[in-house]
Each structure stands twice: as C-alpha cells, then as structure tokens.
Motif scaffolding. Structure first.
Motif, PDB file in Angstrom:
ATOM      1  N   GLN A 136       0.832  -1.195   0.000  1.00  0.00           N
ATOM      2  CA  GLN A 136       0.000   0.000   0.000  1.00  0.00           C
ATOM      3  C   GLN A 136       0.870   1.250   0.000  1.00  0.00           C
ATOM      4  O   GLN A 136       1.970   1.263   0.553  1.00  0.00           O
ATOM      5  CB  GLN A 136      -0.907   0.023   1.230  1.00  0.00           C
ATOM      6  CG  GLN A 136      -1.989  -1.021   1.222  1.00  0.00           C
ATOM      7  CD  GLN A 136      -3.068  -0.734   0.203  1.00  0.00           C
ATOM      8  OE1 GLN A 136      -3.393   0.416  -0.044  1.00  0.00           O
ATOM      9  NE2 GLN A 136      -3.601  -1.779  -0.407  1.00  0.00           N
ATOM     10  N   THR A 181       6.532   2.331  -6.471  1.00  0.00           N
ATOM     11  CA  THR A 181       5.783   3.280  -7.307  1.00  0.00           C
ATOM     12  C   THR A 181       6.417   3.422  -8.687  1.00  0.00           C
ATOM     13  O   THR A 181       7.615   3.661  -8.807  1.00  0.00           O
ATOM     14  CB  THR A 181       5.723   4.656  -6.631  1.00  0.00           C
ATOM     15  OG1 THR A 181       5.112   4.511  -5.349  1.00  0.00           O
ATOM     16  CG2 THR A 181       4.902   5.620  -7.465  1.00  0.00           C
ATOM     17  N   SER A 193      -2.150  10.943  -7.150  1.00  0.00           N
ATOM     18  CA  SER A 193      -2.315   9.513  -7.373  1.00  0.00           C
ATOM     19  C   SER A 193      -0.970   8.863  -7.642  1.00  0.00           C
ATOM     20  O   SER A 193      -0.013   9.535  -8.031  1.00  0.00           O
ATOM     21  CB  SER A 193      -3.254   9.282  -8.564  1.00  0.00           C
ATOM     22  OG  SER A 193      -3.534   7.903  -8.725  1.00  0.00           O
ATOM     23  N   ARG A 249       0.794   5.006  -9.236  1.00  0.00           N
ATOM     24  CA  ARG A 249       0.512   3.758  -9.933  1.00  0.00           C
ATOM     25  C   ARG A 249       1.716   2.848  -9.853  1.00  0.00           C
ATOM     26  O   ARG A 249       2.863   3.306  -9.813  1.00  0.00           O
ATOM     27  CB  ARG A 249       0.127   4.045 -11.386  1.00  0.00           C
ATOM     28  CG  ARG A 249       1.199   4.658 -12.229  1.00  0.00           C
ATOM     29  CD  ARG A 249       0.686   5.276 -13.526  1.00  0.00           C
ATOM     30  NE  ARG A 249      -0.232   4.455 -14.284  1.00  0.00           N
ATOM     31  CZ  ARG A 249      -0.761   4.831 -15.450  1.00  0.00           C
ATOM     32  NH1 ARG A 249      -0.471   6.020 -15.961  1.00  0.00           N
ATOM     33  NH2 ARG A 249      -1.596   4.034 -16.087  1.00  0.00           N
ATOM     34  N   THR A 263      -3.178   1.018 -14.436  1.00  0.00           N
ATOM     35  CA  THR A 263      -4.193   1.741 -13.680  1.00  0.00           C
ATOM     36  C   THR A 263      -3.528   2.643 -12.652  1.00  0.00           C
ATOM     37  O   THR A 263      -2.374   2.468 -12.292  1.00  0.00           O
ATOM     38  CB  THR A 263      -5.119   0.778 -12.929  1.00  0.00           C
ATOM     39  OG1 THR A 263      -4.327   0.001 -12.012  1.00  0.00           O
ATOM     40  CG2 THR A 263      -5.857  -0.138 -13.879  1.00  0.00           C
ATOM     41  N   TRP A 264      -4.300   3.626 -12.175  1.00  0.00           N
ATOM     42  CA  TRP A 264      -3.872   4.453 -11.053  1.00  0.00           C
ATOM     43  C   TRP A 264      -4.386   3.760  -9.799  1.00  0.00           C
ATOM     44  O   TRP A 264      -5.590   3.597  -9.618  1.00  0.00           O
ATOM     45  CB  TRP A 264      -4.416   5.863 -11.202  1.00  0.00           C
ATOM     46  CG  TRP A 264      -3.730   6.579 -12.323  1.00  0.00           C
ATOM     47  CD1 TRP A 264      -4.146   6.704 -13.612  1.00  0.00           C
ATOM     48  CD2 TRP A 264      -2.454   7.234 -12.249  1.00  0.00           C
ATOM     49  NE1 TRP A 264      -3.214   7.398 -14.344  1.00  0.00           N
ATOM     50  CE2 TRP A 264      -2.177   7.739 -13.539  1.00  0.00           C
ATOM     51  CE3 TRP A 264      -1.528   7.453 -11.227  1.00  0.00           C
ATOM     52  CZ2 TRP A 264      -0.998   8.445 -13.826  1.00  0.00           C
ATOM     53  CZ3 TRP A 264      -0.363   8.151 -11.516  1.00  0.00           C
ATOM     54  CH2 TRP A 264      -0.104   8.641 -12.798  1.00  0.00           C
ATOM     55  N   ASP A 265      -3.457   3.334  -8.951  1.00  0.00           N
ATOM     56  CA  ASP A 265      -3.786   2.421  -7.873  1.00  0.00           C
ATOM     57  C   ASP A 265      -4.111   3.085  -6.542  1.00  0.00           C
ATOM     58  O   ASP A 265      -4.887   2.540  -5.747  1.00  0.00           O
ATOM     59  CB  ASP A 265      -2.614   1.446  -7.656  1.00  0.00           C
ATOM     60  CG  ASP A 265      -2.276   0.668  -8.921  1.00  0.00           C
ATOM     61  OD1 ASP A 265      -1.210   0.929  -9.518  1.00  0.00           O
ATOM     62  OD2 ASP A 265      -3.101  -0.178  -9.316  1.00  0.00           O
TER      63      ASP A 265
END
Length: 118
Positions: free
Chosen positions: A1, A31, A97, A99, A104-106
């Motif tokens: 996370q 990231t 954001s 990713r 996708t943008w996570d």
C-alpha cells in the motif's frame, strides 16, 4: 500500500500561483509513476499531469501545458505541482495519485481544493 497526502491548496486570484505537494508513505519503492488529477463540481475527474519515478519523464493535459509543472523529490517521496498563471477554470479539487504499472492508477489522496477567483 501507498498512502498519499496532499497539501497546498487554497484561494488565489486569476494570474496567481500555487504549489501543491503530495507526500507519499508506505511501499513507495514500488511506485512506477505519480500523477495529479482534478475534479470540478458537476464534472468528471480529469488528468492533469504525471511523472515517472524512473527517468522523470512527464506528461501534461493540453489545458495546463506551459502553466503547470510536475516534479518529484526522491529522498522524501514527495511530488509537487507548480501552478502558474491560474485561471478560474482551474478551480477544482486536486488529487494526487500513484501507480504501480502503466495499467491503472492504484492509490489516491484525499484531495485539496484550489479556487481561482476572477
């Protein structure tokens, strides 16, 4: 996370400047890229700018090219959005954001409000 916290929003007159910050924590080493999006009332969220953590390549929406600059500081995992020559149409909630890949943008921050008065 990955956790993201934005700051730096506020009220500014047209033609003014603001700098938004996005502090990342957690598994930041994973990231792939960071980005900024915005959402005005009654409109969909739209892409503003992005930057890749490896190499630093950037991308911008046409509406902000030449006025906004995205940058990052690796040692403190922070991404910035320098916004110059602000216009009333830039008024929106701005979201940071991150990713993990190009798909996708996570992860998303809670947003920071930018209001530009005419």
């Amino acid at each position: 996370q990955v956790q993201l916290v934005e700051s730096g929003g506020g009220l500014v007159q047209a033609g003014g400047s603001l700098r938004l910050s996005c502090a990342a924590s957690g598994r930041t080493f994973s990231t792939h890229a960071s980005g900024w999006f915005r959402q005005a009332p009654g409109k969909e969220r739209e892409f503003v700018a992005s930057i890749k953590w490896s190499g630093g390549s950037t991308a911008y929406a046409d509406s902000v090219k030449g006025r906004f600059t995205i940058s990052r500081v690796n040692y403190n995992d922070t991404v910035y959005l320098q916004m110059n020559s602000l216009k009333p149409e830039d008024t929106a909630a701005y979201y940071c954001s991150a990713r993990l890949s190009d798909r996708t943008w996570d992860f998303w921050g809670q947003g920071t409000q930018v209001t530009v008065s005419s």
